[in-house]
Design a protein around this motif. Structure first.
Motif, PDB file in Angstrom:
ATOM      1  N   TRP A   1       0.922  -2.170  -6.841  1.00  0.00           N
ATOM      2  CA  TRP A   1       0.658  -1.505  -5.567  1.00  0.00           C
ATOM      3  C   TRP A   1      -0.786  -1.010  -5.526  1.00  0.00           C
ATOM      4  N   THR A   2      -1.369  -0.972  -4.331  1.00  0.00           N
ATOM      5  CA  THR A   2      -2.638  -0.314  -4.097  1.00  0.00           C
ATOM      6  C   THR A   2      -2.288   1.101  -3.672  1.00  0.00           C
ATOM      7  N   VAL A   3      -2.804   2.094  -4.403  1.00  0.00           N
ATOM      8  CA  VAL A   3      -2.345   3.474  -4.215  1.00  0.00           C
ATOM      9  C   VAL A   3      -3.499   4.395  -3.840  1.00  0.00           C
TER      10      VAL A   3
ATOM     11  N   TYR B   1       0.831  -1.194   0.000  1.00  0.00           N
ATOM     12  CA  TYR B   1       0.000   0.000   0.000  1.00  0.00           C
ATOM     13  C   TYR B   1       0.866   1.244   0.000  1.00  0.00           C
ATOM     14  N   ALA B   2       0.525   2.192  -0.872  1.00  0.00           N
ATOM     15  CA  ALA B   2       1.282   3.436  -0.990  1.00  0.00           C
ATOM     16  C   ALA B   2       0.330   4.629  -0.951  1.00  0.00           C
TER      17      ALA B   2
ATOM     18  N   ARG C   1       1.054  13.612  -9.078  1.00  0.00           N
ATOM     19  CA  ARG C   1       0.328  12.597  -8.312  1.00  0.00           C
ATOM     20  C   ARG C   1      -0.088  11.437  -9.208  1.00  0.00           C
TER      21      ARG C   1
ATOM     22  N   SER D   1       1.297   7.591  -9.086  1.00  0.00           N
ATOM     23  CA  SER D   1       0.256   6.604  -8.772  1.00  0.00           C
ATOM     24  C   SER D   1       0.148   5.550  -9.862  1.00  0.00           C
TER      25      SER D   1
ATOM     26  N   GLN E   1      -4.189   8.684  -2.892  1.00  0.00           N
ATOM     27  CA  GLN E   1      -3.593   9.979  -3.200  1.00  0.00           C
ATOM     28  C   GLN E   1      -4.081  11.036  -2.214  1.00  0.00           C
TER      29      GLN E   1
ATOM     30  N   LEU F   1       3.202   3.127  -9.743  1.00  0.00           N
ATOM     31  CA  LEU F   1       3.045   2.181  -8.637  1.00  0.00           C
ATOM     32  C   LEU F   1       1.896   1.200  -8.910  1.00  0.00           C
ATOM     33  N   GLY F   2       0.786   1.711  -9.403  1.00  0.00           N
ATOM     34  CA  GLY F   2      -0.368   0.864  -9.696  1.00  0.00           C
ATOM     35  C   GLY F   2      -0.049  -0.208 -10.718  1.00  0.00           C
TER      36      GLY F   2
ATOM     37  N   VAL G   1       0.518   8.607  -2.263  1.00  0.00           N
ATOM     38  CA  VAL G   1       1.243   9.602  -3.046  1.00  0.00           C
ATOM     39  C   VAL G   1       0.675  10.967  -2.681  1.00  0.00           C
TER      40      VAL G   1
END
Length: 133
Positions: free
Chosen positions: A29-31, A6-7, A17, A21, A33, A24-25, A9
């Motif tokens: 990753w689950t992002v 999990y991130a 952003r 995102s 903002q 990472l996505g 941004v």
């Protein structure tokens, strides 16, 4: 198979952003903002994250102040990694960022490669590498 990562941004500029995102996505990753420091702190009070990409130059609360507050209050979980996400890259600035609690620095504009390198240095690269196989 690795567990989900999990991130968050955080950047006041929507293009920055979205770019971070999406990178990472695409890497699995689950992002989430946030567009400013206050939103980031509110989100981290309610959620855990493995990673926060945190813009330094934001109105009201700077990234450095957000980083200090996250560290002081233990927000975002015990294993959270904070990366200063900035266009500021002078050596004395880097020292200040690391001294206030950042784990690493990622200089804008970012690319998939620069993000992969930064995450690998923090031990978070396995998710990026796995998605590119």
């Amino acid at each position: 198979m690795t567990s989900p990562r999990y991130a968050l941004v955080v950047d006041d500029h929507p293009v920055n952003r979205v770019l971070a995102s999406r990178l990472l996505g695409k890497a699995g990753w689950t992002v989430a903002q946030a567009e400013d420091g206050a939103q980031a702190l509110a989100w981290l009070e309610q959620n855990e994250a493995d990673l926060v990409l945190l813009d330094i130059s934001m109105p009201n609360l700077s990234g450095q102040e957000v980083c200090r507050r996250v560290r002081a209050a233990g927000l975002g979980g015990a294993n959270i990694r904070l990366i200063a996400y900035t266009a500021h890259a002078m050596p004395e600035e880097r020292e200040q960022f690391l001294a206030c609690g950042f784990d690493s620095i990622l200089v804008k504009p970012i690319s998939r490669n620069s993000l992969t390198i930064a995450l690998a240095a923090l031990g978070l690269g396995d998710v990026m590498e796995a998605s590119s196989s």
